[in-house]
Design an enzyme around this catalytic site. Structure first.
Site, mmCIF file in Angstrom:
data_model
loop_
_atom_site.group_PDB
_atom_site.id
_atom_site.type_symbol
_atom_site.label_atom_id
_atom_site.label_comp_id
_atom_site.label_asym_id
_atom_site.label_seq_id
_atom_site.Cartn_x
_atom_site.Cartn_y
_atom_site.Cartn_z
ATOM 1 N N GLU A 212 0.822 -1.224 0.000
ATOM 2 C CA GLU A 212 0.000 0.000 0.000
ATOM 3 C C GLU A 212 0.849 1.265 0.000
ATOM 4 O O GLU A 212 0.619 2.193 0.785
ATOM 5 C CB GLU A 212 -0.964 -0.012 1.197
ATOM 6 C CG GLU A 212 -1.992 -1.113 1.106
ATOM 7 C CD GLU A 212 -3.141 -1.014 2.105
ATOM 8 O OE1 GLU A 212 -3.072 -0.196 3.042
ATOM 9 O OE2 GLU A 212 -4.126 -1.763 1.927
ATOM 10 N N GLU A 335 -5.514 -8.180 -0.619
ATOM 11 C CA GLU A 335 -6.237 -7.889 0.634
ATOM 12 C C GLU A 335 -7.673 -7.574 0.259
ATOM 13 O O GLU A 335 -7.926 -6.599 -0.467
ATOM 14 C CB GLU A 335 -5.647 -6.686 1.384
ATOM 15 C CG GLU A 335 -4.351 -6.982 2.092
ATOM 16 C CD GLU A 335 -3.877 -5.831 2.977
ATOM 17 O OE1 GLU A 335 -4.737 -5.181 3.618
ATOM 18 O OE2 GLU A 335 -2.665 -5.591 3.010
HETATM 19 O O1 AHR Z 1 -5.258 -5.876 6.846
HETATM 20 C C1 AHR Z 1 -5.193 -4.773 7.689
HETATM 21 C C2 AHR Z 1 -4.468 -3.603 7.049
HETATM 22 O O2 AHR Z 1 -5.254 -3.092 6.014
HETATM 23 C C3 AHR Z 1 -3.157 -3.909 6.395
HETATM 24 O O3 AHR Z 1 -2.093 -3.862 7.292
HETATM 25 C C4 AHR Z 1 -3.013 -2.829 5.373
HETATM 26 O O4 AHR Z 1 -2.267 -3.238 4.259
HETATM 27 C C5 AHR Z 1 -4.459 -2.478 5.027
HETATM 28 O O5 AHR Z 1 -4.659 -1.123 5.025
#
Ligand code: AHR
Length: 551
Positions: A212, A335
């Site tokens: 990210e 994610e």
């Molecule tokens: O999964 C929780 C968090 O969400 C992670 O650390 C991050 O990559 C995202 O913003």
């Protein structure tokens, strides 16, 4: 609410951005069925094994483990627990992860990785430092690190997917980690691994070039061209060690940042030729901002995911065209989940303690239904999305939750377990003709604000020809009524129903707890008669799986 949609609304309802496919589906299969217009009553689908999206790469159904809250410490690793093995791994969690067959797990973060020094987490345990993790303001004792993760992965029969620190870290230390993990012997870093007791290389195949990095919250966040050049530098050096590794650049981490899509274009302009994929992330919630607290809108959010996939793929193809590159990138949706209750304030501040309770989202029935929808979307987009990670695996926004004595399966565990168990072989292109309901843009956050028609039924299907088996995964978004789906099988015929189960219930907000662990759990439903035309009855507000023997 109208139950007789127009042809236009049916086409719109097949999914954002899918007009061409929808029009094709309209012209071909249903003409033969003699259904000139969408009729009130059953939805219809056609299955033809020659029409498929992709051979399923099971990495699409992966998960994620971050050093965050109780995910590692108290989740997978808890020495001293009665449930731990000689290495400190929780055996109940290992059994659960191995049992559902998670194909790949991303590690060690997440935001955590952008401040992580992997060297702190290898070597003799009593020499590893306790550090302050600034992503989650928590104490990190480094008792579980790269080697423990790889060992755990081998025990649960999953593939490791490692991330680099390209936040506070350097390309040099990223490349050193590849050398540490993958080179057999005779170099500084590979020999260090051997002195740590790991004679054989770990042979990690897939790597994330940071996490990210578009996010202003990310340690080491920089503008896209700068990150793109850093990713390129790391990737070029890594390819000297092994050109065949699969490298994933950081794409947009959500759809609301002003840099959405621009970030992806600018990053890829710097590093397109040295990477294989680009990441995308998103988390969803039933909130006033995103859905107007409407479950009907919430259950359509997998179509927002589908749209995001199309948009990021379009950027990749745009850069490919600009660079006249022969290479087509794939996407890593590494994610995704429902996450909105345990998201802010104390839920994300570890207050400089060890293994705090962070992001411990409690999931309910409607979350599980949408997770089913996300799985359907990922399967439908499997020609382009090759890696997917349900975030996360245990305790932190997770299907599994531990206490001192056991592991609980939350509602979202079940659709995930079904996809893992039954989705095999080829993912089919399944044109579905379903009645629709309207959703409205007014009042919603810009990236979820749309006027559209959403089909009540959402279907994904796979066929495993060598084993003569097929699977249908069906979301019924109708909150009030059972819906029927008539499926016509073109070139093969189901001969037996091997399993037919559903996840449903009277209370969309009900969830499981250690006291009542099976409030939301699958139950068998009356199987349809197998044959060339089959009628499936889908309960109101349900996600169902049908597993069939076919010939
Ligand atoms: O999964 C929780 C968090 O969400 C992670 O650390 C991050 O990559 C995202 O913003």
């Amino acid at each position: 609410m109208s139950r007789v949609p127009s042809r236009r609304s049916f086409l719109a309802g097949l999914g954002y951005g899918g007009a061409a496919l929808a029009a094709m589906a309209w012209r071909n299969p249903f003409a033969a069925l003699g259904t000139g217009a969408t009729a009130r009553g059953p939805a219809r689908a056609v299955i033809d094994s020659a029409r498929y999206r992709a051979e399923l790469d099971r990495r699409l159904l992966g998960s994620f483990l971050e050093h965050l809250g109780r995910a590692v410490y108290g989740g997978v690793y808890e020495p001293g627990s009665k449930l731990a093995d000689a290495d400190g791994f929780r055996t109940d969690v290992m059994d659960a992860v191995r049992g559902i067959g998670v194909p790949i797990i991303r590690y060690p973060g997440g935001n955590f990785v952008s401040g992580y020094h992997w060297l702190d987490g290898v070597g003799p345990r009593n020499q590893r430092p306790t550090v302050l993790d600034r992503a989650w303001n928590s104490l990190e004792p480094n008792q579980f690190g790269t080697n423990e993760f790889i060992t755990w992965c081998r025990r649960v029969n999953t593939e490791p997917l490692l991330g680099f620190n390209l936040g506070t870290g350097t390309p040099e230390m990223a490349v050193a980690l590849v050398e540490y993990c993958n080179v057999e012997r005779g170099t500084k870093w590979s020999d260090l691994r051997r002195t740590h007791g790991y004679a054989q290389p770990h042979n990690v195949r897939t790597w994330c070039l940071g996490n990210e990095m578009d996010g202003p919250w990310q340690m080491g966040h920089v503008p896209a061209p700068e990150y793109g050049r850093k990713a390129r530098d790391a990737a070029r050096q890594i390819r000297v060690i092994d050109p065949s590794l699969r490298l994933v650049a950081c794409g947009s981490s959500n759809t609301i940042l002003p840099t959405y899509l621009v970030w992806d274009r600018e990053v890829l302009q710097e590093c397109y030729d040295v990477v294989d994929g680009i990441s995308l992330h998103n988390y969803y919630g039933n909130t006033p901002e995103l859905t107007g607290n409407s479950t009907a809108r919430f259950l359509a959010m997998n179509l927002d995911m589908e749209r995001q996939i199309h948009e990021i793929a379009a950027v990749c193809d745009y850069v490919q065209g600009m660079l006249k590159s022969p290479k087509r990138l794939w996407l890593s949706f590494d994610e995704w989940n429902v996450w909105y209750r345990a998201r802010s304030g104390p839920f994300r501040d570890g207050r400089q303690t060890f293994a705090p309770h962070l992001l411990e989202e409690v999931y309910n029935l409607e979350d599980a239904l949408l997770v089913g929808g996300f799985l359907n979307t990922l399967l439908r987009q499997s020609d382009r999305v090759r890696v997917g990670c349900l975030a996360q695996i245990v305790n932190v926004i997770a299907p599994l939750v531990t206490n001192e004595t056991s592991v609980l399966r939350q509602s979202i565990y079940y659709p995930y377990a079904w996809a893992l168990r039954y989705a095999r072989g080829r993912v089919l292109e399944v044109p579905v003709q379903s009645e629709t309901y309207p959703i409205r843009a007014e009042g919603l956050r810009a990236d979820f604000a749309r006027d559209d028609e959403v089909p009540y039924l959402d279907v994904a299907a796979t066929i495993d020809r060598p084993n003569g088996q097929a699977c249908l995964l069906i979301l019924n978004r109708d909150l009030e009524a059972e819906r029927e789906l008539v499926v016509d099988w073109r070139d093969l015929t189901p001969t037996r129903v091997l399993a037919c189960e559903t996840l449903t219930g009277p209370d969309l907000k009900a969830g499981n707890s250690f006291v009542q662990p099976t409030v939301v759990a699958p139950r068998a439903i009356e199987p349809p008669q197998p044959g060339a035309r089959m009628t499936f009855k889908l309960p109101a507000r349900s996600y169902s799986v049908v597993h069939l023997a076919v010939s």
